[in-house]
Design an enzyme around this catalytic site. Structure first.
Site, PDB file in Angstrom:
ATOM      1  N   ASN A  44      41.868  40.153  39.624  1.00  0.00           N
ATOM      2  CA  ASN A  44      41.236  40.195  38.326  1.00  0.00           C
ATOM      3  C   ASN A  44      42.267  40.112  37.203  1.00  0.00           C
ATOM      4  O   ASN A  44      42.342  39.121  36.482  1.00  0.00           O
ATOM      5  CB  ASN A  44      40.403  41.476  38.202  1.00  0.00           C
ATOM      6  CG  ASN A  44      39.452  41.427  37.024  1.00  0.00           C
ATOM      7  OD1 ASN A  44      39.609  40.609  36.125  1.00  0.00           O
ATOM      8  ND2 ASN A  44      38.466  42.293  37.015  1.00  0.00           N
ATOM      9  N   ASP A  45      43.106  41.147  37.103  1.00  0.00           N
ATOM     10  CA  ASP A  45      44.045  41.224  35.988  1.00  0.00           C
ATOM     11  C   ASP A  45      45.002  40.031  35.933  1.00  0.00           C
ATOM     12  O   ASP A  45      45.368  39.584  34.851  1.00  0.00           O
ATOM     13  CB  ASP A  45      44.866  42.513  36.085  1.00  0.00           C
ATOM     14  CG  ASP A  45      43.980  43.752  35.972  1.00  0.00           C
ATOM     15  OD1 ASP A  45      42.957  43.653  35.262  1.00  0.00           O
ATOM     16  OD2 ASP A  45      44.306  44.770  36.583  1.00  0.00           O
ATOM     17  N   VAL A  46      45.389  39.501  37.105  1.00  0.00           N
ATOM     18  CA  VAL A  46      46.407  38.447  37.104  1.00  0.00           C
ATOM     19  C   VAL A  46      45.889  37.103  36.605  1.00  0.00           C
ATOM     20  O   VAL A  46      46.659  36.175  36.409  1.00  0.00           O
ATOM     21  CB  VAL A  46      47.039  38.266  38.511  1.00  0.00           C
ATOM     22  CG1 VAL A  46      47.765  39.522  38.926  1.00  0.00           C
ATOM     23  CG2 VAL A  46      46.006  37.856  39.528  1.00  0.00           C
ATOM     24  N   VAL A  47      44.548  36.993  36.413  1.00  0.00           N
ATOM     25  CA  VAL A  47      44.011  35.760  35.831  1.00  0.00           C
ATOM     26  C   VAL A  47      43.287  36.061  34.516  1.00  0.00           C
ATOM     27  O   VAL A  47      42.559  35.239  34.001  1.00  0.00           O
ATOM     28  CB  VAL A  47      43.023  35.039  36.793  1.00  0.00           C
ATOM     29  CG1 VAL A  47      43.758  34.533  38.013  1.00  0.00           C
ATOM     30  CG2 VAL A  47      41.885  35.954  37.196  1.00  0.00           C
ATOM     31  N   ALA A 100      43.788  47.476  35.817  1.00  0.00           N
ATOM     32  CA  ALA A 100      44.252  47.835  34.483  1.00  0.00           C
ATOM     33  C   ALA A 100      43.113  48.375  33.630  1.00  0.00           C
ATOM     34  O   ALA A 100      43.326  48.860  32.525  1.00  0.00           O
ATOM     35  CB  ALA A 100      44.906  46.638  33.805  1.00  0.00           C
TER      36      ALA A 100
END
Lengths: 459, 108
Positions: free
Chosen positions: A385-388, A426
């Site tokens: 999720n957070d990395v994109v 996050a």
């Protein structure tokens, strides 16, 4: 005087530790390097018994045995997904051991070398920082294990309390240097524990890996200082090696996330984060069945898979690899996009996919794959999720703002495999989920992956 | 004073060595490297053994033994878990587990 051959054994071990670190920085030599380090540790541990005549040999050997069994069993049983917690825990107990050694030394300080004041100061440092390392690691462990919230915990007065703890520790350390004893040593360690908790509480979930690395460096420094206190060169060298390399590693990781180390630690205190802004979670999203997604994937020419921690938690990485194999056989070009901090700590995803025997050459690092998203038909985001999350580029207030991301949003179509609409580690909403190009495939990653796999096979 | 300078010299040189040896590591290996350095500081074990072995009272002995157990957990656990990780890196394609399909060669 320490026998010369014991000192030579320490020197040998120190050289081996250096070679071990050297080996660990290249994939080909990493395993050999680690084994060399272990061998050095065995040699040094045997040598210490001959440093001078030691008493209590039987209880000591029993204690070493208990620790060995606990450590080995823990290390063998742990799942690869829980690796960061385990590293944090091992680091914590190492810090605690150093702190205890320092407290004992402060108690019986006899001034074995030139300046007893410097020795007392080093022991005080070890007691405090060892305490910080232990308590910080325990909080880190609790955050990673889900025993407490992964969001930054901030309360009014936290910076003041932290500052007070640090100042008190410095003051008592100065007093201790003048007149060492058991009580001030214990107080120092206790202050270290308090400071450690306060240091890690405000750190958000996504930044926890950086903190583990930092605490690792801290423990290294305590061991180095402990080496000075005990007059042991090997401890000084080994501790300093870990302290220096750990600090560098911490800085490199922070850079990989587009943060500074200080910002990681104290960012939340400035009130800069708008956590889980929660803008309209009830906005419409487009969801699809595994069969729909199978058609998208099966008739694409280029597919990029973005694996995340959720994939490993659901143990879906084997099914994912099989899916990639089937797609490749259909002539689809498949690659895995690996974000440097995918998983729970830097490089974690590489470990998890290696466990599923994904061919190493299909794993493409972020800088290399980012230009390829534009020419990609489908991006399959599994449990990430957070990395994109484009918020890293577009929302200055977000906790992950400034973190380099995988440019999945530039692809023709994006498929998210998600268990629910819950935000990532996050704790922030992902705008990409509401993008018209995005399709959501809800369900347990393993179950959905199996369905997707059979749907693709049936095409 | 001379002795203090020797210790400072060792400290300074070790810092440079520590930075130098890992300065070119790829992010792929960050996790095993962190775990490996973590194991190395478990060498505080020899300090703990020394303290326990020279203890002059029961409380000090107990503390020394506690430190010995903790340090041994750090040292042994650290090296074992790092080896477990690296084993998967070094030989990912050598043996195929029973359940996996035999198609992986086509993937390269």
């Amino acid at each position: 005087m320490i026998p010369v051959w014991v000192q030579a054994a320490y020197l040998f071990a120190a050289v081996c530790f250096i070679l071990a670190l050297k080996g660990l920085s290249s994939p080909k030599t990493a395993r050999r390097g680690n084994l060399l380090g272990a061998a050095a540790a065995v040699v040094a541990t045997a040598a210490v018994f001959f440093e001078r005549p030691l008493g209590n040999i039987v209880p000591i050997l029993a204690a070493v045995g208990v620790g060995t069994v606990l450590g080995a069993v823990g290390a063998r049983r742990v799942q690869m997904t829980q690796m960061p917690q385990l590293v944090a825990l091992f680091n914590g107990v190492g810090g605690a051991a150093a702190a205890i050694v320092a407290v004992v030394e402060l108690h019986g300080l006899s001034g074995t070398h030139s300046s007893a004041v410097v020795t007392a100061a080093a022991a005080a440092f070890t007691a405090v920082v060892g305490g910080v390392s232990f308590a910080g690691s325990v909080v880190t462990f609790a955050k990673l294990q889900g025993l407490m919230t992964t969001r930054p915990v901030v309360f009014p007065g936290l910076p003041v309390l932290f500052g007070a703890a640090v100042l008190a520790a410095v003051a008592i350390a100065v007093m201790t240097a003048a007149g060492p004893g058991l009580l001030p040593g214990t107080i120092l360690a206790a202050l270290g524990l308090l400071a450690g908790v306060l240091l890690v509480l405000p750190v958000g979930g996504a930044d926890v890996p950086i903190v583990i690395s930092l605490l690792n460096a801290f423990t290294g420094l305590t061991v180095a200082a402990g080496g000075y206190v005990l007059g042991n060169v090997l401890l000084l060298i080994a501790g300093t090696l870990v302290g220096a390399s750990g600090t560098l590693l911490t800085v490199m990781m922070a850079r990989g996330m587009g943060r500074s180390v200080l910002n990681t630690l104290f960012g939340a205190l400035k009130g800069g984060s708008t956590l889980g802004a929660g803008t309209a979670s009830d906005r419409p999203v487009r969801s699809a069945t595994p069969e729909d997604v199978a058609i998208m994937l099966g008739y694409a020419s280029r597919v990029i898979i973005v694996p995340g921690y959720g994939l490993a938690v659901a143990q879906a990485q084997h099914a994912l690899r099989e899916l990639a194999d089937v797609l490749t056989d259909r002539g689809v070009e498949v690659a895995y996009a690996i974000h440097p901090v995918a998983g729970r700590m830097p490089g974690h995803m590489n470990v998890l996919l290696a466990e599923a025997q994904v061919p190493y050459e299909q794993l493409v690092e972020m800088d290399e794959i980012n230009p390829r998203f534009k020419h990609t038909d489908v991006v399959l985001v599994v449990g990430a999720n957070d990395v994109v999350n484009p918020a890293a580029k577009t929302t200055p207030g977000a906790p992950i703002y400034g973190m380099p991301i995988l440019r999945a949003d530039e692809a023709q179509q994006i498929v998210f495999m998600k268990r629910s609409m819950r935000p990532g580690f996050a704790g922030i909403e992902n705008e990409l989920l509401y993008d018209p190009k995005t399709t959501l495939l809800f369900g347990d990653a393993k179950e959905t992956m199996d369905k997707l796999l059979s749907a693709v096979k049936a095409l | 004073m001379d002795e203090a300078i020797i210790w400072l010299t060792i400290l300074a040189l070790s810092i440079f060595v520590g930075i130098e040896v890992i300065s070119k590591v790829s992010s792929t290996l960050h996790t095993p490297l962190m775990s490996g350095t973590n194991a190395i500081h478990g060498i505080i074990l020899i300090g703990a053994i020394f303290v326990a072995g020279t203890a002059d009272s029961a409380p000090v002995l107990v503390m020394g033994l506690a430190a010995t157990v903790l340090a041994a957990v750090n040292l042994v656990g650290g090296f074992v878990v790092t080896d477990r990780m690296l084993k998967m890196f070094s030989a990912p394609n050598k043996k195929t587990p029973g359940k996996a399909p035999a198609k992986k060669d086509g993937a390269a």
